[in-house]
Design an enzyme around this catalytic site. Structure first.
Site, mmCIF file in Angstrom:
data_model
loop_
_atom_site.group_PDB
_atom_site.id
_atom_site.type_symbol
_atom_site.label_atom_id
_atom_site.label_comp_id
_atom_site.label_asym_id
_atom_site.label_seq_id
_atom_site.Cartn_x
_atom_site.Cartn_y
_atom_site.Cartn_z
ATOM 1 N N HIS A 114 -15.718 30.087 -4.387
ATOM 2 C CA HIS A 114 -16.329 31.242 -5.055
ATOM 3 C C HIS A 114 -17.712 30.945 -5.641
ATOM 4 O O HIS A 114 -17.978 31.135 -6.822
ATOM 5 C CB HIS A 114 -15.390 31.958 -6.025
ATOM 6 C CG HIS A 114 -14.719 31.161 -7.121
ATOM 7 N ND1 HIS A 114 -15.384 30.287 -7.936
ATOM 8 C CD2 HIS A 114 -13.442 31.177 -7.555
ATOM 9 C CE1 HIS A 114 -14.556 29.785 -8.820
ATOM 10 N NE2 HIS A 114 -13.356 30.295 -8.601
ATOM 11 N N HIS A 139 -0.718 29.025 -13.179
ATOM 12 C CA HIS A 139 -1.977 29.778 -13.045
ATOM 13 C C HIS A 139 -1.897 30.635 -11.793
ATOM 14 O O HIS A 139 -1.444 30.170 -10.745
ATOM 15 C CB HIS A 139 -3.124 28.764 -12.976
ATOM 16 C CG HIS A 139 -4.472 29.355 -12.790
ATOM 17 N ND1 HIS A 139 -4.830 30.614 -13.222
ATOM 18 C CD2 HIS A 139 -5.608 28.838 -12.224
ATOM 19 C CE1 HIS A 139 -6.100 30.848 -12.926
ATOM 20 N NE2 HIS A 139 -6.585 29.783 -12.312
ATOM 21 N N GLU A 155 -4.472 32.258 -10.109
ATOM 22 C CA GLU A 155 -5.570 32.400 -9.149
ATOM 23 C C GLU A 155 -5.061 32.003 -7.760
ATOM 24 O O GLU A 155 -4.216 31.126 -7.603
ATOM 25 C CB GLU A 155 -6.792 31.553 -9.564
ATOM 26 C CG GLU A 155 -8.010 31.928 -8.732
ATOM 27 C CD GLU A 155 -9.344 31.396 -9.271
ATOM 28 O OE1 GLU A 155 -9.335 30.641 -10.258
ATOM 29 O OE2 GLU A 155 -10.382 31.759 -8.679
ATOM 30 N N ASP A 194 -5.889 30.315 -5.279
ATOM 31 C CA ASP A 194 -5.860 28.966 -4.692
ATOM 32 C C ASP A 194 -4.554 28.250 -5.020
ATOM 33 O O ASP A 194 -4.204 27.259 -4.382
ATOM 34 C CB ASP A 194 -7.079 28.133 -5.113
ATOM 35 C CG ASP A 194 -7.337 28.133 -6.604
ATOM 36 O OD1 ASP A 194 -6.987 29.114 -7.284
ATOM 37 O OD2 ASP A 194 -7.903 27.148 -7.104
ATOM 38 N N HIS A 226 -8.053 28.515 -16.788
ATOM 39 C CA HIS A 226 -9.307 29.128 -16.409
ATOM 40 C C HIS A 226 -9.254 30.661 -16.408
ATOM 41 O O HIS A 226 -10.294 31.336 -16.334
ATOM 42 C CB HIS A 226 -9.639 28.560 -15.022
ATOM 43 C CG HIS A 226 -10.606 29.227 -14.163
ATOM 44 N ND1 HIS A 226 -10.381 29.574 -12.863
ATOM 45 C CD2 HIS A 226 -11.875 29.615 -14.444
ATOM 46 C CE1 HIS A 226 -11.436 30.120 -12.347
ATOM 47 N NE2 HIS A 226 -12.367 30.168 -13.269
ATOM 48 N N ASP A 236 -5.964 23.992 -13.898
ATOM 49 C CA ASP A 236 -7.356 23.774 -13.471
ATOM 50 C C ASP A 236 -8.078 22.703 -14.305
ATOM 51 O O ASP A 236 -8.992 22.040 -13.800
ATOM 52 C CB ASP A 236 -8.152 25.082 -13.593
ATOM 53 C CG ASP A 236 -7.979 25.979 -12.376
ATOM 54 O OD1 ASP A 236 -7.558 25.494 -11.316
ATOM 55 O OD2 ASP A 236 -8.283 27.179 -12.500
ATOM 56 N N TYR A 262 -17.346 20.016 -11.707
ATOM 57 C CA TYR A 262 -16.240 20.970 -11.865
ATOM 58 C C TYR A 262 -16.313 21.619 -13.256
ATOM 59 O O TYR A 262 -16.205 22.831 -13.399
ATOM 60 C CB TYR A 262 -14.933 20.203 -11.680
ATOM 61 C CG TYR A 262 -13.688 21.040 -11.698
ATOM 62 C CD1 TYR A 262 -13.109 21.483 -10.515
ATOM 63 C CD2 TYR A 262 -13.065 21.381 -12.888
ATOM 64 C CE1 TYR A 262 -11.955 22.244 -10.523
ATOM 65 C CE2 TYR A 262 -11.926 22.137 -12.913
ATOM 66 C CZ TYR A 262 -11.367 22.572 -11.733
ATOM 67 O OH TYR A 262 -10.218 23.324 -11.755
ATOM 68 N N HIS A 277 -6.302 20.234 -9.105
ATOM 69 C CA HIS A 277 -7.324 19.887 -8.108
ATOM 70 C C HIS A 277 -7.726 18.430 -8.323
ATOM 71 O O HIS A 277 -7.923 17.999 -9.459
ATOM 72 C CB HIS A 277 -8.586 20.738 -8.275
ATOM 73 C CG HIS A 277 -8.389 22.212 -8.072
ATOM 74 N ND1 HIS A 277 -8.162 22.779 -6.836
ATOM 75 C CD2 HIS A 277 -8.405 23.242 -8.956
ATOM 76 C CE1 HIS A 277 -8.050 24.097 -6.973
ATOM 77 N NE2 HIS A 277 -8.185 24.408 -8.246
HETATM 78 FE FE1 FEO Z 1 -8.585 29.011 -11.451
HETATM 79 FE FE2 FEO Z 1 -7.848 26.441 -9.216
HETATM 80 O O1 FEO Z 1 -7.885 28.212 -9.890
#
Ligand code: FEO
Length: 405
Positions: free
Chosen positions: A24, A78, A80, A82, A145, A164, A192, A225
């Site tokens: 993104h 979370h 989101e 991903d 996040h 995140d 990041y 991540h």
């Molecule tokens: Fe806020 Fe890795 O997603």
């Protein structure tokens, strides 16, 4: 890549996305990972899903340890995409006894997938869930996040599954911080932070304080991540302290876009002035630098100088992109100024100055404009402009309270 045991009965079962190059708007030249964690206990529990196209890789990895249909609890830290993109298919296959999430997590899952019939088990900060021998404590971490975000702490093993936070976008076959080059790891972690969490820095500070108050000292931080921190947990927590306070170095960045190299010449001369006063500097031509790499440099810069030629009564389009992105990430405590070459109208410098004021960057003046190609006396003004910015930055640094973690 198959599962990796990170502690007794706890496995990384995530996936590697070697090919993603844009997350993104954040450039990811070395890919990323979507981490999931599997805990084998009386209640078998999966923490977090992965991006939807990688669902089969996740299942293959889980299958090497246990039949996925034996999973009892599915924790969604979370929502989101991903991490949650694979959740509907996982719920369908696993038929979990509980889908564990925060109150906002439940709302957001329903908003995304329109499934209010899942067996939601809503947890708030301080709630615990017994898995058998192991216990999970939950912490809501709103806006780190997203509003739904939370973290899961395996209390007996002292492993913080941090969603995140504390992550990096970096695909590697290694899984732990002590298996990779530390400088490279921290540079990915800084990028990041600068591009994902910078605007939430006050919340990061509160989070660190909250963990200290609760006496939580993780032996491992397992983000969703990148690499798992086990050797330098203190180092990454300390870095988050510095980054969230936006502590700056004796460093300036000069970001510009140029049409016929007049603004580029001004940037060079401004850099010379910055250096003359003792401020290191880096130049970033927007034609060859990505906005997200520039944000990484913004993170610890004390001064930001921004320039653009004027085109069609405004700034160059790449500069509008950069400023939009930078403003959203809310850098704090910088000084700076705007500059640019122009032909007849010259609006870009004022527009950039206005943007910088909106970002609460302390400007040393109303900006420096040069008509067409800079002459010797113009370049001298640019050098003096750089010196002025450097003096203001150094003065601000000297007057700032020193806080080190
Ligand atoms: Fe806020 Fe890795 O997603």
């Amino acid at each position: 890549m198959g599962p990796v045991q990170i502690k007794d009965n706890i496995y990384w079962v995530g996936v590697l996305d070697w090919d993603i190059r844009d997350f993104h708007g954040y450039s990811t030249p070395k890919g990323t990972t979507y981490n999931s964690y599997l805990v084998i206990d009386e209640k078998i529990t999966l923490f977090d899903g992965v991006k939807r196209p990688f669902k089969n890789d996740l299942l293959e990895s889980i299958c090497k340890i246990v039949d996925p249909r034996r999973i009892d609890y599915l924790v969604v830290n979370h929502v989101e995409m991903d991490h949650s993109g694979s959740i509907p298919e996982l719920v369908e296959l696993i038929q979990p006894e509980k889908v564990v999430c925060s109150p906002m997590g439940k709302k957001t899952l329903i908003d995304h997938f329109n499934r209010d019939d899942w067996p939601f088990h809503v947890v708030e900060t301080g709630h615990q869930l017994k898995l058998g021998k192991k216990t999970v404590s939950f912490f809501e971490t709103r806006m780190l996040h997203w509003p739904d975000s939370m973290m899961s702490y395996l209390t007996e093993d002292r492993i913080l599954i941090s969603s995140d936070a504390f992550g990096e976008h970096w695909a590697t076959s290694e899984r732990f911080d002590d298996e990779v080059d530390s400088a490279e790891l921290f540079s990915h972690a800084a990028k990041y932070y600068a591009n994902i969490l910078l605007l939430y820095s006050p919340l990061v500070q509160k989070l660190i304080a909250k963990f200290a108050q609760a006496g939580i000292e993780p032996a491992m931080i397992a983000p969703d991540h990148g690499l798992i921190w086990r050797k330098d947990v203190g180092g990454i927590v300390s870095a988050y302290g510095r980054w969230s306070r936006q502590e700056s170095l004796k460093k300036a960045i000069v970001v510009y876009d140029t049409m016929w190299y007049a603004t580029a010449s001004m940037a060079d001369a401004i850099g010379e002035g910055l250096k003359q006063e003792g401020l290191d500097f880096k130049l970033f031509d927007l034609k060859c630098n990505h906005r997200s790499d520039i944000m990484t440099e913004v993170l610890d810069a004390s001064a930001i100088v921004i320039g653009s030629a004027t085109i069609n009564n405004g700034m160059m389009p790449a500069m509008a992109d950069m400023l939009t992105y930078m403003k959203g990430l809310k850098p704090h405590g910088k000084v700076g100024g705007a500059f640019g070459s122009y032909g007849w109208s010259g609006e870009a410098v004022k527009q950039i100055s206005d943007w910088m004021r909106e970002m609460n960057i302390s400007l040393v003046n109303d900006g420096l404009r040069v008509k067409f190609t800079p002459k010797k006396q113009d370049l001298e003004k640019c050098v003096e402009f750089g010196r002025q910015v450097a003096r203001a930055a150094l003065e601000k640094m000297e007057s700032a309270p020193r806080t080190r973690s």
